[in-house]
Structures are given as C-alpha cells and as structure tokens.
Design a protein around this motif. Structure first.
Motif, mmCIF file in Angstrom:
data_model
loop_
_atom_site.group_PDB
_atom_site.id
_atom_site.type_symbol
_atom_site.label_atom_id
_atom_site.label_comp_id
_atom_site.label_asym_id
_atom_site.label_seq_id
_atom_site.Cartn_x
_atom_site.Cartn_y
_atom_site.Cartn_z
ATOM 1 N N HIS A 1 19.787 42.438 10.808
ATOM 2 C CA HIS A 1 20.941 41.763 11.563
ATOM 3 C C HIS A 1 20.473 41.399 12.766
ATOM 4 C CE1 HIS A 1 24.745 40.348 11.069
ATOM 5 N NE2 HIS A 1 25.378 41.379 11.061
ATOM 6 N N ALA A 2 20.021 40.254 13.054
ATOM 7 C CA ALA A 2 19.682 39.994 14.316
ATOM 8 C C ALA A 2 20.631 38.709 15.152
ATOM 9 C CB ALA A 2 18.236 39.116 14.501
ATOM 10 N N GLY A 3 20.570 38.947 16.359
ATOM 11 C CA GLY A 3 21.650 37.783 17.348
ATOM 12 C C GLY A 3 23.154 37.872 17.194
ATOM 13 N N HIS A 4 23.722 37.043 17.542
ATOM 14 C CA HIS A 4 25.083 37.053 17.777
ATOM 15 C C HIS A 4 25.647 35.803 17.320
ATOM 16 C CE1 HIS A 4 28.634 38.329 19.852
ATOM 17 N NE2 HIS A 4 27.926 38.591 21.102
ATOM 18 N N LEU A 5 27.267 36.000 17.110
ATOM 19 C CA LEU A 5 27.679 34.808 16.429
ATOM 20 C C LEU A 5 27.597 34.760 14.945
ATOM 21 C CD1 LEU A 5 27.916 32.395 19.627
ATOM 22 C CD2 LEU A 5 30.075 34.014 18.779
ATOM 23 N N TRP A 6 27.091 35.391 14.203
ATOM 24 C CA TRP A 6 26.895 35.311 12.871
ATOM 25 C C TRP A 6 25.784 34.188 12.582
ATOM 26 C CZ3 TRP A 6 32.508 34.781 10.770
ATOM 27 C CH2 TRP A 6 33.146 36.059 10.751
ATOM 28 N N TRP A 7 25.049 33.868 13.618
ATOM 29 C CA TRP A 7 23.898 32.659 13.616
ATOM 30 C C TRP A 7 22.937 33.021 12.487
ATOM 31 C CZ3 TRP A 7 23.995 28.107 14.181
ATOM 32 C CH2 TRP A 7 22.603 27.303 14.328
ATOM 33 N N HIS B 1 28.987 44.069 19.413
ATOM 34 C CA HIS B 1 29.165 44.702 21.102
ATOM 35 C C HIS B 1 30.324 43.590 21.492
ATOM 36 C CE1 HIS B 1 25.042 45.516 19.712
ATOM 37 N NE2 HIS B 1 24.861 46.327 20.829
ATOM 38 N N ILE B 2 30.874 44.205 22.458
ATOM 39 C CA ILE B 2 31.837 43.499 23.269
ATOM 40 C C ILE B 2 31.197 42.839 24.598
ATOM 41 C CG2 ILE B 2 33.908 43.576 24.528
ATOM 42 C CD1 ILE B 2 34.476 46.419 23.021
ATOM 43 N N PRO B 3 30.727 41.497 24.144
ATOM 44 C CA PRO B 3 29.795 40.945 25.276
ATOM 45 C C PRO B 3 30.535 40.687 26.448
ATOM 46 C CG PRO B 3 30.579 39.292 23.851
ATOM 47 C CD PRO B 3 31.216 40.594 23.404
ATOM 48 N N LEU B 4 29.622 40.843 27.705
ATOM 49 C CA LEU B 4 30.143 40.572 29.049
ATOM 50 C C LEU B 4 29.724 39.191 29.415
ATOM 51 C CD1 LEU B 4 29.431 43.908 31.006
ATOM 52 C CD2 LEU B 4 31.289 43.124 30.039
ATOM 53 N N LEU B 5 28.744 38.765 28.894
ATOM 54 C CA LEU B 5 28.224 37.355 29.108
ATOM 55 C C LEU B 5 28.578 36.309 27.874
ATOM 56 C CD1 LEU B 5 24.808 38.101 30.559
ATOM 57 C CD2 LEU B 5 26.767 37.712 31.811
ATOM 58 N N PRO B 6 28.940 35.013 28.257
ATOM 59 C CA PRO B 6 29.262 34.243 27.098
ATOM 60 C C PRO B 6 28.201 34.106 25.886
ATOM 61 C CG PRO B 6 29.654 33.202 29.157
ATOM 62 C CD PRO B 6 29.074 34.436 29.314
#
Length: 255
Positions: free
Chosen positions: A49-55, A179-184
């Motif tokens: 499970h890599a990356g963000h936004l279900w990419w 994660h709750i991201p701090l950066l967009p």
C-alpha cells in the motif's frame, strides 16, 4: 492473459472515464510472472500500500481494463459515511475487524467463492514517504480468506506509486489506515509498474490442510511468508526495500 471480463456497472463506467488519463499520466506497466489462475475462480491480489489519494488503487484498476476489482477497504472506512457511500457505489468489500470475525458467511469469503477478483492491502495502512521502501508486517486476515474461500493469492507489487503520490508529512493515529497530511497531497507524472507474482495458496504458505482449523499463529506465519514474497518482487526495482516486523496500522506519531 486469461483474465475474465466484467459487466458494465458504476465501477466499470468510472474506470472507463479515468483509465486512459491514468495510463497516460502514470504510464502504467503490468508484468506477470505466471499465467492468470483459471477463469471463473476467485483470486486475492495481495498488494503493498504505497502513496496517497488511492493512487495505487486507481493505477491497479486502470491496469485491468476488462475486469472488475473488488477492493477490500479497511473496516475503518466503513464507519465514515461519505467514504462508505462512495465505496459502496464501487462495489468495495470491507476487511473484517478481527481475525476471529472471519467465517464462511463473511462477505469477502462469499464474494471470492462467487469468483470475485479482490484486492487486499495486508499492511492495512498506506506508507508515508519516509517509509516508502519498507514492507510492513502483513495482517493474517488474507490467509484466513484464502483458506475459507479456497482461492489463490497473487502477490502484487506496486512500484513507483510511493514517489508519484507521496505522503510527505502527516500525523498517524493508531488503528487508522491513513495519515492526516500537513502538506497538500501531490500526484506526480511518474511511471508506475505493477508486478504480479506467481499465485500461491493457503496450503503453500502454511503447509497446513485448509479443511482443518488454523490457529492465529499459523495464519501469521503464512502472512509473514507472503510478506517475504512481496519484498522479493519489490526488490527487482527497489533493491533498497526491506521488511519490517512492525504493524504499521498500530503506529501513532509524525511521519
């Protein structure tokens, strides 16, 4: 190669709208180490499970243009109404919260017995950028599903998503698969490779008879062997990748 086709429904229509864009943007490339299991048989793809936004999920769906993947979302997702509504429309399944909850009546087991091609993320939580080359300890749930449904497991390595959709900095709560991201969040046009390993099974991973009850310890041993197979796949393109005995879903802190 031998992969069955899917009928039209909301999932296939959404994928049809996005697949060309995703493939062009990510240049998705699929590599298979062995022929696909027999047509009509259920299959579990066991993916890192890599990356963000279900990419990673979007790229995986785009790589299978003629089949519907039944993504097994985390049980936490089922408790958030907007996420649950979206996932229900896309025919997602949900991870059983506890290993002891898995029975022949589990919706995941029933779907697999009916021939579903499901995708589970045995790490349960996606990675931060700082752990992008770490394969965290697998949940034993996947072995229990394979045992009860009598279906093969296909190790599935996502390569490049960890850099294309990085989670750069965020806070992680224990038991929460994000994660709750701090950066967009970003999605960069970096190449994504998907490696499908040779199919394996409950019997091969545990050495046990699937008709006999399996202890949690035996199921975890099988999950650890599956983690090792996943690491071997990833190291083809990421030789610096390593395995961890930490269950990432349990972690709390900044990453």
């Amino acid at each position: 190669e031998g992969i069955p086709r899917a009928m039209s429904n909301p999932y296939t229509r959404v994928r049809g709208l996005l697949a060309a864009l995703i493939n062009r943007y990510a240049r998705v490339e699929l590599e298979m180490d062995a022929p696909w299991p027999d047509n009509g048989q259920g299959v579990i793809l066991a993916s890192n499970h890599a990356g963000h936004l279900w990419w990673d999920s979007l790229c995986l769906a785009a790589a299978f243009p003629d089949v519907q993947l039944r993504f097994i979302a985390h049980h936490w997702d089922a408790k958030i109404k907007p996420i649950r509504k979206l996932l229900d429309q896309l025919d997602a399944l949900y991870l059983d919260e506890h290993l002891k909850d898995i029975s022949p009546d589990s919706l995941v087991v029933q779907a697999l017995r009916s021939g579903a091609i499901a995708c589970q993320y045995p790490e349960e939580s996606y990675h931060s950028f700082w752990r992008r080359y770490t394969v965290h300890r697998f949940s034993p749930h996947i072995l229990k599903y394979a045992q009860l449904a009598r279906v093969p497991i296909v190790p599935t390595a996502m390569i490049g998503v960890e850099e294309a959709a990085p989670c750069l900095l965020g806070y992680k709560l224990p038991g929460v698969p994000l994660h709750i991201p701090l950066l967009p969040p970003l999605i960069l046009p970096l190449k994504v490779r998907i490696l499908l390993g040779a199919p394996t099974s409950f019997e091969a991973l545990t050495g046990a008879d699937p008709d006999q009850p399996a202890s949690a310890e035996l199921l975890q041993q099988g999950a650890d062997r599956l983690q090792s197979q996943m690491l071997t796949l990833i190291q083809r393109y990421r030789p610096q990748a390593k395995a961890s005995q930490q269950r990432y879903i349990d972690h709390r802190g900044w990453w």
